[in-house]
Design a protein around this motif. Sequence first.
Motif, PDB file in Angstrom:
ATOM      1  N   MET A   1      -4.629  -6.437   6.592  1.00  0.00           N
ATOM      2  CA  MET A   1      -3.389  -6.951   6.059  1.00  0.00           C
ATOM      3  C   MET A   1      -3.558  -8.434   5.754  1.00  0.00           C
ATOM      4  N   ALA A   2      -3.245  -8.796   4.535  1.00  0.00           N
ATOM      5  CA  ALA A   2      -3.381 -10.184   4.117  1.00  0.00           C
ATOM      6  C   ALA A   2      -2.193 -11.009   4.606  1.00  0.00           C
ATOM      7  N   LEU A   3      -2.481 -12.236   4.990  1.00  0.00           N
ATOM      8  CA  LEU A   3      -1.434 -13.136   5.445  1.00  0.00           C
ATOM      9  C   LEU A   3      -0.727 -13.761   4.246  1.00  0.00           C
ATOM     10  N   SER A   4       0.569 -13.955   4.363  1.00  0.00           N
ATOM     11  CA  SER A   4       1.301 -14.592   3.271  1.00  0.00           C
ATOM     12  C   SER A   4       0.957 -16.077   3.239  1.00  0.00           C
ATOM     13  N   TYR A   5       1.299 -16.711   2.135  1.00  0.00           N
ATOM     14  CA  TYR A   5       1.003 -18.121   1.953  1.00  0.00           C
ATOM     15  C   TYR A   5       1.694 -18.969   3.024  1.00  0.00           C
ATOM     16  N   LYS A   6       2.950 -18.679   3.306  1.00  0.00           N
ATOM     17  CA  LYS A   6       3.696 -19.468   4.291  1.00  0.00           C
ATOM     18  C   LYS A   6       3.120 -19.308   5.694  1.00  0.00           C
ATOM     19  N   VAL A   7       2.691 -18.108   6.041  1.00  0.00           N
ATOM     20  CA  VAL A   7       2.087 -17.887   7.357  1.00  0.00           C
ATOM     21  C   VAL A   7       0.753 -18.614   7.444  1.00  0.00           C
ATOM     22  N   ARG A   8      -0.061 -18.531   6.398  1.00  0.00           N
ATOM     23  CA  ARG A   8      -1.340 -19.243   6.391  1.00  0.00           C
ATOM     24  C   ARG A   8      -1.137 -20.741   6.496  1.00  0.00           C
ATOM     25  N   ARG A   9      -0.147 -21.271   5.777  1.00  0.00           N
ATOM     26  CA  ARG A   9       0.131 -22.705   5.816  1.00  0.00           C
ATOM     27  C   ARG A   9       0.565 -23.130   7.221  1.00  0.00           C
ATOM     28  N   THR A  10       1.428 -22.355   7.847  1.00  0.00           N
ATOM     29  CA  THR A  10       1.889 -22.672   9.197  1.00  0.00           C
ATOM     30  C   THR A  10       0.751 -22.575  10.208  1.00  0.00           C
ATOM     31  N   LEU A  11      -0.044 -21.519  10.112  1.00  0.00           N
ATOM     32  CA  LEU A  11      -1.175 -21.361  11.038  1.00  0.00           C
ATOM     33  C   LEU A  11      -2.210 -22.463  10.856  1.00  0.00           C
ATOM     34  N   SER A  12      -2.478 -22.849   9.619  1.00  0.00           N
ATOM     35  CA  SER A  12      -3.465 -23.904   9.388  1.00  0.00           C
ATOM     36  C   SER A  12      -2.988 -25.230   9.969  1.00  0.00           C
ATOM     37  N   LEU A  13      -1.701 -25.522   9.836  1.00  0.00           N
ATOM     38  CA  LEU A  13      -1.164 -26.740  10.433  1.00  0.00           C
ATOM     39  C   LEU A  13      -1.260 -26.690  11.954  1.00  0.00           C
ATOM     40  N   LEU A  14      -0.940 -25.554  12.528  1.00  0.00           N
ATOM     41  CA  LEU A  14      -1.024 -25.378  13.975  1.00  0.00           C
ATOM     42  C   LEU A  14      -2.467 -25.530  14.466  1.00  0.00           C
ATOM     43  N   VAL A  15      -3.396 -24.946  13.737  1.00  0.00           N
ATOM     44  CA  VAL A  15      -4.810 -25.050  14.118  1.00  0.00           C
ATOM     45  C   VAL A  15      -5.274 -26.498  14.056  1.00  0.00           C
ATOM     46  N   LEU A  16      -4.890 -27.222  13.005  1.00  0.00           N
ATOM     47  CA  LEU A  16      -5.355 -28.599  12.859  1.00  0.00           C
ATOM     48  C   LEU A  16      -4.703 -29.551  13.856  1.00  0.00           C
ATOM     49  N   VAL A  17      -3.442 -29.330  14.183  1.00  0.00           N
ATOM     50  CA  VAL A  17      -2.734 -30.252  15.066  1.00  0.00           C
ATOM     51  C   VAL A  17      -2.967 -29.936  16.545  1.00  0.00           C
ATOM     52  N   VAL A  18      -3.042 -28.653  16.889  1.00  0.00           N
ATOM     53  CA  VAL A  18      -3.181 -28.276  18.296  1.00  0.00           C
ATOM     54  C   VAL A  18      -4.590 -27.771  18.604  1.00  0.00           C
ATOM     55  N   GLY A  19      -5.071 -26.844  17.805  1.00  0.00           N
ATOM     56  CA  GLY A  19      -6.336 -26.187  18.107  1.00  0.00           C
ATOM     57  C   GLY A  19      -7.552 -27.065  17.963  1.00  0.00           C
ATOM     58  N   LEU A  20      -7.600 -27.880  16.923  1.00  0.00           N
ATOM     59  CA  LEU A  20      -8.781 -28.713  16.708  1.00  0.00           C
ATOM     60  C   LEU A  20      -8.971 -29.758  17.804  1.00  0.00           C
ATOM     61  N   PRO A  21      -7.921 -30.471  18.230  1.00  0.00           N
ATOM     62  CA  PRO A  21      -8.140 -31.388  19.368  1.00  0.00           C
ATOM     63  C   PRO A  21      -8.586 -30.668  20.643  1.00  0.00           C
ATOM     64  N   LEU A  22      -8.046 -29.480  20.891  1.00  0.00           N
ATOM     65  CA  LEU A  22      -8.506 -28.715  22.057  1.00  0.00           C
ATOM     66  C   LEU A  22      -9.969 -28.323  21.910  1.00  0.00           C
ATOM     67  N   TYR A  23     -10.374 -27.932  20.712  1.00  0.00           N
ATOM     68  CA  TYR A  23     -11.767 -27.554  20.469  1.00  0.00           C
ATOM     69  C   TYR A  23     -12.693 -28.764  20.628  1.00  0.00           C
ATOM     70  N   ILE A  24     -12.251 -29.920  20.170  1.00  0.00           N
ATOM     71  CA  ILE A  24     -13.058 -31.138  20.328  1.00  0.00           C
ATOM     72  C   ILE A  24     -13.246 -31.450  21.814  1.00  0.00           C
ATOM     73  N   GLY A  25     -12.159 -31.340  22.580  1.00  0.00           N
ATOM     74  CA  GLY A  25     -12.266 -31.560  24.026  1.00  0.00           C
ATOM     75  C   GLY A  25     -13.204 -30.562  24.681  1.00  0.00           C
ATOM     76  N   LEU A  26     -13.129 -29.307  24.248  1.00  0.00           N
ATOM     77  CA  LEU A  26     -14.023 -28.278  24.774  1.00  0.00           C
ATOM     78  C   LEU A  26     -15.478 -28.583  24.423  1.00  0.00           C
ATOM     79  N   ALA A  27     -15.729 -29.021  23.195  1.00  0.00           N
ATOM     80  CA  ALA A  27     -17.100 -29.346  22.784  1.00  0.00           C
ATOM     81  C   ALA A  27     -17.647 -30.508  23.601  1.00  0.00           C
ATOM     82  N   ILE A  28     -16.830 -31.521  23.833  1.00  0.00           N
ATOM     83  CA  ILE A  28     -17.274 -32.659  24.637  1.00  0.00           C
ATOM     84  C   ILE A  28     -17.555 -32.217  26.072  1.00  0.00           C
ATOM     85  N   LYS A  62      -7.870 -20.626   3.448  1.00  0.00           N
ATOM     86  CA  LYS A  62      -8.164 -20.341   2.049  1.00  0.00           C
ATOM     87  C   LYS A  62      -6.906 -20.436   1.179  1.00  0.00           C
ATOM     88  N   GLY A  63      -6.907 -21.341   0.217  1.00  0.00           N
ATOM     89  CA  GLY A  63      -5.821 -21.483  -0.740  1.00  0.00           C
ATOM     90  C   GLY A  63      -4.605 -22.225  -0.247  1.00  0.00           C
TER      91      GLY A  63
END
Length: 82
Positions: A1-28, A62-63
């Motif tokens: 099932m393909a994600l809608s544009y709005k869901v992808r946009r919301t998830l990408s923002l969530l990943v960049l704001v919350v997930g990426l800093p957590l991943y950076i901390g995990l990598a360190i 993507k997109g």
Amino acid sequence: MALSYKVRRTLSLLVLVVGLPLYIGLAIWVVSLFDRPPIWLEFIVYVVLGVLWMLPLKAVFKGVGQADPDGEPIRYEDDGLK
């Protein structure tokens, strides 16, 4: 099932704001578990980990930077300047 544009946009923002800093901390934290490796090896580890987080999330990002394909087209008003 393909994600809608709005869901992808919301998830990408969530990943960049919350997930990426957590991943950076995990990598360190993972690198700190080992004795200090040579700087070139540490650099390679960070580069690999920096690319690795994107691979499973490629479909989410993507997109997202483009206009909503399901939304109304953007119409610009003519200001009369020629």
